[in-house]
Enzyme design. Structure first.
Site, PDB file in Angstrom:
ATOM      1  CD  GLU A   1      28.732  50.842  48.152  1.00  0.00           C
ATOM      2  OE1 GLU A   1      29.393  50.110  47.182  1.00  0.00           O
ATOM      3  OE2 GLU A   1      29.384  51.611  48.734  1.00  0.00           O
TER       4      GLU A   1
ATOM      5  CG  PHE B   1      37.122  63.088  48.854  1.00  0.00           C
ATOM      6  CD1 PHE B   1      37.902  62.591  47.948  1.00  0.00           C
ATOM      7  CD2 PHE B   1      36.762  62.365  50.190  1.00  0.00           C
ATOM      8  CE1 PHE B   1      38.074  60.980  47.920  1.00  0.00           C
ATOM      9  CE2 PHE B   1      37.018  61.003  50.088  1.00  0.00           C
ATOM     10  CZ  PHE B   1      37.839  60.430  49.192  1.00  0.00           C
ATOM     11  CD  GLN B   2      34.401  59.081  48.820  1.00  0.00           C
ATOM     12  OE1 GLN B   2      33.759  59.214  49.914  1.00  0.00           O
ATOM     13  NE2 GLN B   2      35.033  57.942  48.584  1.00  0.00           N
TER      14      GLN B   2
ATOM     15  CE  LYS C   1      30.709  63.904  57.466  1.00  0.00           C
ATOM     16  NZ  LYS C   1      31.953  63.570  57.309  1.00  0.00           N
TER      17      LYS C   1
ATOM     18  CG  MET D   1      20.285  34.482  27.089  1.00  0.00           C
ATOM     19  SD  MET D   1      19.177  33.332  26.325  1.00  0.00           S
ATOM     20  CE  MET D   1      17.969  33.227  27.450  1.00  0.00           C
TER      21      MET D   1
HETATM   22  C1  TPP Z   1      25.272  43.017  34.166  1.00  0.00           C
HETATM   23  C2  TPP Z   1      24.828  42.261  32.932  1.00  0.00           C
HETATM   24  N1  TPP Z   1      25.608  41.979  31.867  1.00  0.00           N
HETATM   25  C3  TPP Z   1      25.454  41.633  30.644  1.00  0.00           C
HETATM   26  C4  TPP Z   1      24.276  41.050  30.462  1.00  0.00           C
HETATM   27  C5  TPP Z   1      24.154  40.065  29.027  1.00  0.00           C
HETATM   28  N2  TPP Z   1      23.770  38.767  29.128  1.00  0.00           N
HETATM   29  C6  TPP Z   1      22.313  38.255  29.409  1.00  0.00           C
HETATM   30  S1  TPP Z   1      22.487  36.739  29.534  1.00  0.00           S
HETATM   31  C7  TPP Z   1      24.088  36.608  29.888  1.00  0.00           C
HETATM   32  C8  TPP Z   1      24.870  35.270  30.053  1.00  0.00           C
HETATM   33  C9  TPP Z   1      24.633  34.735  31.403  1.00  0.00           C
HETATM   34  O1  TPP Z   1      25.451  33.862  31.646  1.00  0.00           O
HETATM   35  P1  TPP Z   1      25.440  33.021  33.015  1.00  0.00           P
HETATM   36  O2  TPP Z   1      25.262  33.826  34.190  1.00  0.00           O
HETATM   37  O3  TPP Z   1      26.455  32.009  32.880  1.00  0.00           O
HETATM   38  O4  TPP Z   1      23.935  32.100  32.881  1.00  0.00           O
HETATM   39  P2  TPP Z   1      23.315  31.356  31.723  1.00  0.00           P
HETATM   40  O5  TPP Z   1      22.813  31.962  30.525  1.00  0.00           O
HETATM   41  O6  TPP Z   1      24.383  30.275  31.449  1.00  0.00           O
HETATM   42  O7  TPP Z   1      22.137  30.317  32.342  1.00  0.00           O
HETATM   43  C10 TPP Z   1      24.621  37.899  29.577  1.00  0.00           C
HETATM   44  C11 TPP Z   1      26.207  38.189  29.565  1.00  0.00           C
HETATM   45  C12 TPP Z   1      23.353  41.105  31.349  1.00  0.00           C
HETATM   46  N3  TPP Z   1      22.018  40.799  31.183  1.00  0.00           N
HETATM   47  N4  TPP Z   1      23.721  41.952  32.496  1.00  0.00           N
END
Ligand code: TPP
Lengths: 186, 562
Positions: free
Chosen positions: B48, B110-111, B160, B471
């Site tokens: 979803e 449920f749900q 529902k 990042m």
């Molecule tokens: C759902 C979610 N979980 C954690 C984060 C924290 N976060 C921000 S950037 C990042 C790293 C992203 O890594 P990647 O997808 O490999 O992209 P890159 O930075 O290497 O380009 C994380 C874990 C986030 N923004 N969103």
């Protein structure tokens, strides 16, 4: 400082929850909140007293955020407007029959009423401003307060026209407030 | 008389809905049963969250309201990340969830989940519908609220029994919302305040936000900028609202913004904030933010005024309307000295730019973005995930046109890239669409590749695989003495993964293969995956460290340049 808001809201399920949630979400503390029906069955009225550490700027935030709730019809910050403000308290005091007169005397001075008498206690009803109720409470405390309940503050501005009639969303008052804020800047 | 479920679809048809992204389940089965009789295409997602992001991507490029649908309980809670994403970026999406029978509500059936409770702070408004005869009015209101004023997501939770029961179908001609009247114009006296500030300014800067795109104020912005000779910096979501190739364009501002844009802001004497909200990612520390600048802030949402930055001239209203009113009131100005100063800052950047590096045999994600930009003539619709690659796309996929750039700004939602691209494709099937993702974020919603296959969605996925949560790794490198904690990531063989989905894919490891691969992807019909094995420990520059002033940037060292 404290700001007092009057909010007219649609009388629908969940609206109180929306308002309360807003204050938590925006990190403001509600000092008191009173809700009740109005002359119009479709509209409820809330009086909300909020602690605003940043004064007018916070008050603007609160007003604008309240307006963002779809079910909020009108918001007024009445803090600086001539208005009548009341709080009601029921205070149960432990008293032996022989000392009831003492409580009676106090009640008379505060224009409070004794609304219930039991063998070992009485219930005092007092209406008034925050200060007055605090004053009375202090004097009753040595006798032994068993329990106490307060309705929270309700407010109403004086006169038929409060001087600032506003259209919700296109808010003359809000603009005024901003001009005030402008004037406040160094 | 019609069933509630039929009334729902009747309303969606009348709202002009062409496509719904969703996933069925017990509490919404009557809606799915009725759906077969209506001319609305349903996209069956794999999770979803994907449905939410697809509806979001669809809404962002089309300017229409997106629709996503799910069952009660787990279906609804799976939407939550997507709802919050749409909320933070003010995207109009209507979410429809099934709920247990009205008589069971409150009994832990449920749900059963309190979905209106959960989504209260992440929707513009939400509804719990318990009777069939409420549906028409609620749906009408929901669409109106979602797209008007400051747009945002609206959720309708339908019990529902309300889907099954019969009611008279009356489509309300008007909405009656006594408490909802978004302001459009700003009063003249406030416009005059702004004009006076503009008159005095020697070093003005326009901050162009998402609001410019949402109120379609690009024309008015251009007129204003040219007439007053004011340079324009964009927020992450404002990119594309002002052509990147215009001499007045400063590119992106903020944490990873152009150094000269941040310098211009910090040294300005007037900030004109158009449809933006002074997020901490664009201001750096507020204590030293643009210390000598007066601020004019134009916003449709009064609660944004003075929220983070005090506005000397706050103007409430629809940005396009207010700007159009403002343009004839201002004189023509010539800020040559200021623009020259900014140009000096701009020229200094060349010596540091990664774009001027010699080929060292390694793949740089930033170069790849530039390559895709060249190949597509800068004309593709581009979505991103969240992370380093997102910033490189923002920096190097220079946009001249509006509404072709889709990224999760406020919520920063990993997993957003692929599904939002699929959603965008439903709005513009004839356009070239690229989703750029990191190896981490791509895996969060990779299951939607099958959805793309099932729908024949023509989206090109570029995975910048650095084997790191890049990042976060960069922050650990800069701010935790390179103590890498939970950022090193094994990835699946993305080419095989794509292959298993029936998606053509290539892995690119060398510079000389890049252009060929991009052209191959462009020519190949339907979804395609390109995996680029990029330099593992590259950093995004500039970087405004958390808590620092906007011009206290960590810059790319000059000596690194080729
Ligand atoms: C759902 C979610 N979980 C954690 C984060 C924290 N976060 C921000 S950037 C990042 C790293 C992203 O890594 P990647 O997808 O490999 O992209 P890159 O930075 O290497 O380009 C994380 C874990 C986030 N923004 N969103």
């Amino acid at each position: 400082m404290q700001h007092t808001f009057i909010a007219l809201v649609e009388n629908k399920p969940g609206v109180l929850n929306r308002v309360a949630s807003l204050f938590r979400r925006r990190n403001f503390n509600i000092e008191s909140l009173a809700v009740g029906r109005t002359e119009n069955p479709e509209v409820s009225r809330m009086t909300i007293v909020v602690h605003c550490p940043n004064g007018e700027v916070d008050a603007h935030k609160i007003e604008a955020n309240l307006y963002k709730l779809i079910n909020v019809i009108d918001v007024q910050d009445v803090t600086h407007q001539p208005s009548v403000t009341r709080d009601l308290a029921l205070i149960k005091v432990r008293v032996e029959p022989e000392r009831r007169a003492e409580v009676n005397g106090l009640a008379e001075i505060f224009r409070a009423r004794i609304v219930d008498v039991a063998v070992d206690s009485v219930i005092v009803e007092i209406t008034g401003t925050e200060d007055k109720i605090e004053g009375m409470t202090e004097l009753l405390r040595p006798l032994g307060i068993v329990e106490m309940v307060r309705t929270g503050q309700v407010s109403m501005t004086r006169g038929v026209n409060d001087g600032v009639r506003r259209v919700p969303g296109v808010n003359g008052h809000r603009v005024d407030a901003m001009t005030e804020m402008l004037a406040m800047t160094p | 008389m019609k069933k509630g479920a039929e009334i729902l679809w009747e309303c969606l048809v009348r709202e002009g809905v062409e496509v719904v992204f969703g996933y069925p389940g017990g509490a919404i089965m009557p809606v799915y049963d009725a759906m077969l009789n209506y001319p609305i295409h349903h996209v069956l997602v794999r999770h979803e969250q994907g449905a939410a992001h697809m509806a979001d991507g669809y809404a962002r490029v089309s300017g229409k309201v997106g629709v996503a649908m799910a069952t009660s309980g787990p279906g609804a809670t799976n939407l939550v990340t997507g709802i919050a994403t749409a909320m933070m970026d003010s995207v109009p999406v209507v979410f429809i969830t099934g709920q247990v029978h009205a008589h069971l509500v409150g009994g832990d059936a449920f749900q059963e989940t309190d979905v209106t409770g959960i989504t209260l702070p992440i929707t513009k408004h939400n509804y719990l519908v318990m009777r069939a005869d409420e549906i028409a009015e609620v749906v009408r209101e929901a669409f109106f609220i979602a797209r008007s004023g400051r747009p945002g997501p609206v959720l309708i939770d339908i019990c529902k029994n309300a889907q099954i029961e019969q009611a008279e179908f009356v489509y309300p001609e008007e909405v009656k919302l006594p408490g909802y009247q978004p302001m459009t114009h700003s009063p003249r006296n406030l416009l005059d305040d702004a004009v006076k500030l503009i008159e005095k300014a020697q070093k003005p800067v326009i901050l162009c936000g998402h609001g410019v795109l949402m109120s379609k104020a690009e024309e008015a912005l251009m007129q204003f900028a040219v007439k007053t000779q004011t340079p324009v910096a964009c927020t992450l979501l404002g990119l594309g609202a002002f052509p990147a190739s215009d001499p007045l364009a400063l590119g992106m501002m903020g944490m990873h913004g152009e150094a000269y844009a941040n310098m211009a802001i910090q040294n300005s004497d007037l900030i004109l904030a158009f449809g933006m909200r002074f997020d901490d990612r664009v201001t750096g520390t507020l204590k030293t933010y643009a210390p000598n600048a007066k601020k004019i802030h134009i916003e449709i949402d009064p609660s944004e005024l003075h929220k983070n930055v005090y506005a000397d001239a706050p103007l409430v209203g629809d940005l396009n309307t207010v700007l159009t009113d403002l343009v004839p009131l201002v004189d023509e100005y010539d800020h040559t000295e200021w623009l020259d100063q900014i140009n000096d800052w701009k020229n200094e950047v060349d010596s540091r730019s990664i774009m001027n590096w010699d080929d060292n045999g390694k793949l740089q994600a930033a170069h790849l973005v530039a390559d895709i930009w060249k190949a597509t003539g800068g004309d593709a619709i581009v979505t991103t995930d969240v992370g380093q690659h997102q910033m490189w796309v923002a920096q190097y996929y220079a946009l001249d046109k509006p509404n072709r750039w889709i990224t999760s700004g406020g919520h920063g939602t990993m997993g957003f890239g692929l599904p939002s691209a699929i959603g965008a494709w439903f709005a513009h099937k004839d356009e070239e669409i690229w989703a750029v993702a990191g190896d981490g974020g791509f895996q969060m919603t990779a299951a939607e590749l099958t959805t793309a296959v099932q729908e024949g969605a023509n989206v090109k996925v570029a995975i910048m695989n650095n084997n790191f949560l890049g990042m976060v790794r960069q922050w650990q490198e800069f701010f935790c003495e390179k103590r890498y904690s939970a950022v090193n990531m094994i990835t699946p063989d993305f080419v095989k993964l794509a292959d298993a989905h029936g998606v053509p894919a290539r892995r690119v490891t060398k510079r000389e293969e890049v252009n060929d691969a991009i052209e191959w992807a462009r020519k190949t019909k339907g979804p395609v995956v390109l995996e680029f094995l990029v330099e593992q420990e590259e950093a995004v520059y500039p970087l405004v460290p958390p808590g620092a002033a906007l011009d206290e940037m960590i810059r790319r060292p000059v000596k690194q340049a080729g």
